[in-house]
Design a protein around this motif. Structure first.
Motif, PDB file in Angstrom:
ATOM      1  N   LYS A   7     -82.740-129.916  13.989  1.00 45.83           N
ATOM      2  CA  LYS A   7     -83.813-129.351  13.176  1.00 45.83           C
ATOM      3  C   LYS A   7     -83.200-128.629  11.979  1.00 45.83           C
ATOM      4  O   LYS A   7     -82.383-127.726  12.143  1.00 45.83           O
ATOM      5  CB  LYS A   7     -84.658-128.382  14.014  1.00 45.83           C
ATOM      6  CG  LYS A   7     -85.328-129.051  15.203  1.00 45.83           C
ATOM      7  CD  LYS A   7     -86.174-128.077  15.998  1.00 45.83           C
ATOM      8  CE  LYS A   7     -86.851-128.777  17.170  1.00 45.83           C
ATOM      9  NZ  LYS A   7     -87.736-127.883  17.943  1.00 45.83           N
ATOM     10  N   TYR A   8     -83.614-129.060  10.788  1.00 40.91           N
ATOM     11  CA  TYR A   8     -83.067-128.511   9.541  1.00 40.91           C
ATOM     12  C   TYR A   8     -84.168-127.787   8.779  1.00 40.91           C
ATOM     13  O   TYR A   8     -85.298-128.269   8.702  1.00 40.91           O
ATOM     14  CB  TYR A   8     -82.494-129.644   8.692  1.00 40.91           C
ATOM     15  CG  TYR A   8     -82.099-129.251   7.287  1.00 40.91           C
ATOM     16  CD1 TYR A   8     -80.871-128.653   7.036  1.00 40.91           C
ATOM     17  CD2 TYR A   8     -82.957-129.481   6.216  1.00 40.91           C
ATOM     18  CE1 TYR A   8     -80.496-128.296   5.742  1.00 40.91           C
ATOM     19  CE2 TYR A   8     -82.592-129.130   4.923  1.00 40.91           C
ATOM     20  CZ  TYR A   8     -81.369-128.531   4.690  1.00 40.91           C
ATOM     21  OH  TYR A   8     -81.004-128.182   3.415  1.00 40.91           O
ATOM     22  N   LEU A   9     -83.822-126.626   8.220  1.00 39.14           N
ATOM     23  CA  LEU A   9     -84.797-125.831   7.479  1.00 39.14           C
ATOM     24  C   LEU A   9     -84.157-125.323   6.188  1.00 39.14           C
ATOM     25  O   LEU A   9     -83.016-124.854   6.207  1.00 39.14           O
ATOM     26  CB  LEU A   9     -85.257-124.655   8.334  1.00 39.14           C
ATOM     27  CG  LEU A   9     -86.309-123.719   7.738  1.00 39.14           C
ATOM     28  CD1 LEU A   9     -87.661-124.425   7.651  1.00 39.14           C
ATOM     29  CD2 LEU A   9     -86.442-122.460   8.591  1.00 39.14           C
ATOM     30  N   ASN A  10     -84.891-125.441   5.093  1.00 40.39           N
ATOM     31  CA  ASN A  10     -84.397-124.976   3.796  1.00 40.39           C
ATOM     32  C   ASN A  10     -85.478-124.114   3.157  1.00 40.39           C
ATOM     33  O   ASN A  10     -86.536-124.618   2.764  1.00 40.39           O
ATOM     34  CB  ASN A  10     -84.058-126.165   2.898  1.00 40.39           C
ATOM     35  CG  ASN A  10     -83.286-125.751   1.650  1.00 40.39           C
ATOM     36  OD1 ASN A  10     -83.655-124.803   0.974  1.00 40.39           O
ATOM     37  ND2 ASN A  10     -82.216-126.475   1.352  1.00 40.39           N
ATOM     38  N   VAL A  11     -85.252-122.792   3.075  1.00 38.77           N
ATOM     39  CA  VAL A  11     -86.267-121.894   2.527  1.00 38.77           C
ATOM     40  C   VAL A  11     -86.291-121.916   1.009  1.00 38.77           C
ATOM     41  O   VAL A  11     -87.272-121.486   0.392  1.00 38.77           O
ATOM     42  CB  VAL A  11     -86.043-120.447   3.029  1.00 38.77           C
ATOM     43  CG1 VAL A  11     -86.285-120.351   4.524  1.00 38.77           C
ATOM     44  CG2 VAL A  11     -84.655-119.932   2.654  1.00 38.77           C
ATOM     45  N   LYS A  12     -85.239-122.433   0.381  1.00 38.16           N
ATOM     46  CA  LYS A  12     -85.216-122.557  -1.075  1.00 38.16           C
ATOM     47  C   LYS A  12     -86.055-123.747  -1.515  1.00 38.16           C
ATOM     48  O   LYS A  12     -86.879-123.643  -2.438  1.00 38.16           O
ATOM     49  CB  LYS A  12     -83.774-122.719  -1.563  1.00 38.16           C
ATOM     50  CG  LYS A  12     -83.650-122.815  -3.081  1.00 38.16           C
ATOM     51  CD  LYS A  12     -82.196-122.954  -3.498  1.00 38.16           C
ATOM     52  CE  LYS A  12     -82.076-123.076  -5.012  1.00 38.16           C
ATOM     53  NZ  LYS A  12     -80.653-123.255  -5.431  1.00 38.16           N
ATOM     54  N   ASP A  13     -85.840-124.897  -0.869  1.00 34.01           N
ATOM     55  CA  ASP A  13     -86.614-126.100  -1.196  1.00 34.01           C
ATOM     56  C   ASP A  13     -87.955-126.144  -0.463  1.00 34.01           C
ATOM     57  O   ASP A  13     -88.766-127.041  -0.704  1.00 34.01           O
ATOM     58  CB  ASP A  13     -85.805-127.347  -0.838  1.00 34.01           C
ATOM     59  CG  ASP A  13     -84.538-127.459  -1.672  1.00 34.01           C
ATOM     60  OD1 ASP A  13     -84.487-126.838  -2.750  1.00 34.01           O
ATOM     61  OD2 ASP A  13     -83.601-128.155  -1.236  1.00 34.01           O
ATOM     62  N   LYS A  14     -88.136-125.217   0.488  1.00 36.49           N
ATOM     63  CA  LYS A  14     -89.387-125.103   1.252  1.00 36.49           C
ATOM     64  C   LYS A  14     -89.744-126.380   2.016  1.00 36.49           C
ATOM     65  O   LYS A  14     -90.865-126.880   1.952  1.00 36.49           O
ATOM     66  CB  LYS A  14     -90.545-124.699   0.332  1.00 36.49           C
ATOM     67  CG  LYS A  14     -90.411-123.293  -0.256  1.00 36.49           C
ATOM     68  CD  LYS A  14     -91.604-122.949  -1.119  1.00 36.49           C
ATOM     69  CE  LYS A  14     -91.609-121.465  -1.496  1.00 36.49           C
ATOM     70  NZ  LYS A  14     -90.367-121.004  -2.112  1.00 36.49           N
ATOM     71  N   ASN A  15     -88.739-126.914   2.736  1.00 33.85           N
ATOM     72  CA  ASN A  15     -89.018-128.098   3.558  1.00 33.85           C
ATOM     73  C   ASN A  15     -88.214-128.059   4.847  1.00 33.85           C
ATOM     74  O   ASN A  15     -87.223-127.328   4.971  1.00 33.85           O
ATOM     75  CB  ASN A  15     -88.706-129.384   2.782  1.00 33.85           C
ATOM     76  CG  ASN A  15     -87.203-129.641   2.694  1.00 33.85           C
ATOM     77  OD1 ASN A  15     -86.443-128.831   2.194  1.00 33.85           O
ATOM     78  ND2 ASN A  15     -86.780-130.778   3.192  1.00 33.85           N
ATOM     79  N   SER A  16     -88.670-128.846   5.823  1.00 30.76           N
ATOM     80  CA  SER A  16     -87.970-128.973   7.098  1.00 30.76           C
ATOM     81  C   SER A  16     -87.816-130.449   7.434  1.00 30.76           C
ATOM     82  O   SER A  16     -88.650-131.279   7.050  1.00 30.76           O
ATOM     83  CB  SER A  16     -88.736-128.259   8.212  1.00 30.76           C
ATOM     84  OG  SER A  16     -89.982-128.902   8.454  1.00 30.76           O
ATOM     85  N   ILE A  17     -86.742-130.760   8.164  1.00 26.43           N
ATOM     86  CA  ILE A  17     -86.478-132.130   8.611  1.00 26.43           C
ATOM     87  C   ILE A  17     -86.101-132.058  10.088  1.00 26.43           C
ATOM     88  O   ILE A  17     -85.191-131.320  10.471  1.00 26.43           O
ATOM     89  CB  ILE A  17     -85.330-132.786   7.820  1.00 26.43           C
ATOM     90  CG1 ILE A  17     -85.631-132.763   6.317  1.00 26.43           C
ATOM     91  CG2 ILE A  17     -85.101-134.215   8.293  1.00 26.43           C
ATOM     92  CD1 ILE A  17     -84.466-133.259   5.462  1.00 26.43           C
TER      93      ILE A  17
END
Length: 278
Positions: A107-117
């Motif tokens: 589970k990947y989360l990026n708060v800068k790009d505002k998306n999860s994979i």
């Protein structure tokens, strides 16, 4: 008197701006909160279970729930994955039962790009579920405790029953009217998640799907499972690249659920039992 504060996106962004350029890893282990009616998993009948069978079921449930995970993070992104381990050989001097709880992959989360994979699969076919992130509406509570060397604060998150859960339960009840199901579905209910986070580790991440607090989440309890942090390692060295999952067909959560439902229905018999053909 307990004080409750609703965390805002503004507060979180201000917190992130102050976070230092560093990276780290946190190790977690899971524990399933056992319910008294666990025997229903084995049989739908009135007579009590054989004590030896009951003990075997409880031990199998305990083994299946004990998993280890690692969360790799920097200021803006994180990757959460299960640590694989070899099962210990068991003596064949008694009854043995194997139970497995399925879970998604990395589970990947990026708060800068505002998306999860999220890596997931449907009977062997791999998917990448890509979704925009939505700021969780945590309530910050004026309670503290120590976890390891870190001072932690309490927070709660209300997760209401989703429309999908309601629809699935309604469909189950309709089928139940025509013919009693072999496996019963419990009525979905709103869930309150309790988390403990430490501002001493200034990142907004945590285990599994939990994030959005002004500090690393070190403990989570959702009423069915607990995730507990056992180790944290921080580093001020040059930021290492966190690789987002990239193996599988990209899809949305809604589309993934539709594919899963259709595939499951095509492989189930009239009692709802999945049939595997070799």
């Amino acid at each position: 008197m307990t004080k409750v504060v609703l965390i805002s996106s503004f507060l979180l962004m201000g917190f992130l701006a102050k976070a230092q350029e560093f990276q780290g890893k946190a190790e977690y282990f899971s524990k399933r909160i056992m319910k008294k009616n666990a025997e229903k998993i084995v049989a739908q009948k009135d007579e009590p279970l054989d004590p030896e069978l009951q003990k075997a079921v409880e031990e199998a449930m305990k083994r299946a729930s004990e998993k280890q995970f690692v969360l790799t993070f920097n200021k803006t992104e994180c990757l959460y994955e299960e640590q694989q381990k070899l099962d210990k050989p068991e003596a064949n001097d008694g009854m043995s039962i194997s139970i497995s709880f399925s879970s998604a992959g990395k589970k990947y989360l990026n708060v800068k790009d505002k998306n999860s994979i999220v890596e997931d699969n449907i009977f062997g076919k791999e998917f990448l579920v890509v979704e925009p992130i939505v700021q969780p509406e945590w309530k910050l509570i004026d309670e503290t405790k120590k976890i390891g060397d870190y001072n932690c604060f309490k927070a709660e998150l209300l997760i209401p029953v989703s429309e999908k859960q309601k629809k699935d339960y309604e469909e189950f009840l309709k089928k139940e009217e025509k013919k009693p199901a072999l496996f019963k579905m419990e009525k979905p209910e709103d869930k309150v998640v309790t988390a403990w986070y430490s501002p001493e580790i200034p990142v907004s991440f945590g285990p599994d799907n939990y994030w959005g607090l002004p500090g690393l989440i070190l403990e989570v309890n959702d009423g069915e499972n607990m995730l507990l942090c056992s180790k944290v390692v921080l580093s001020n060295k040059e930021k290492a690249k966190i690789k987002a999952p990239n193996n599988g067909e990209k899809t949305t959560q809604k589309k993934f659920d539709e594919i899963l439902k259709k595939k499951t229905a095509s492989m189930a018999n009239e009692d709802g039992v999945i049939i595997f053909e070799h």
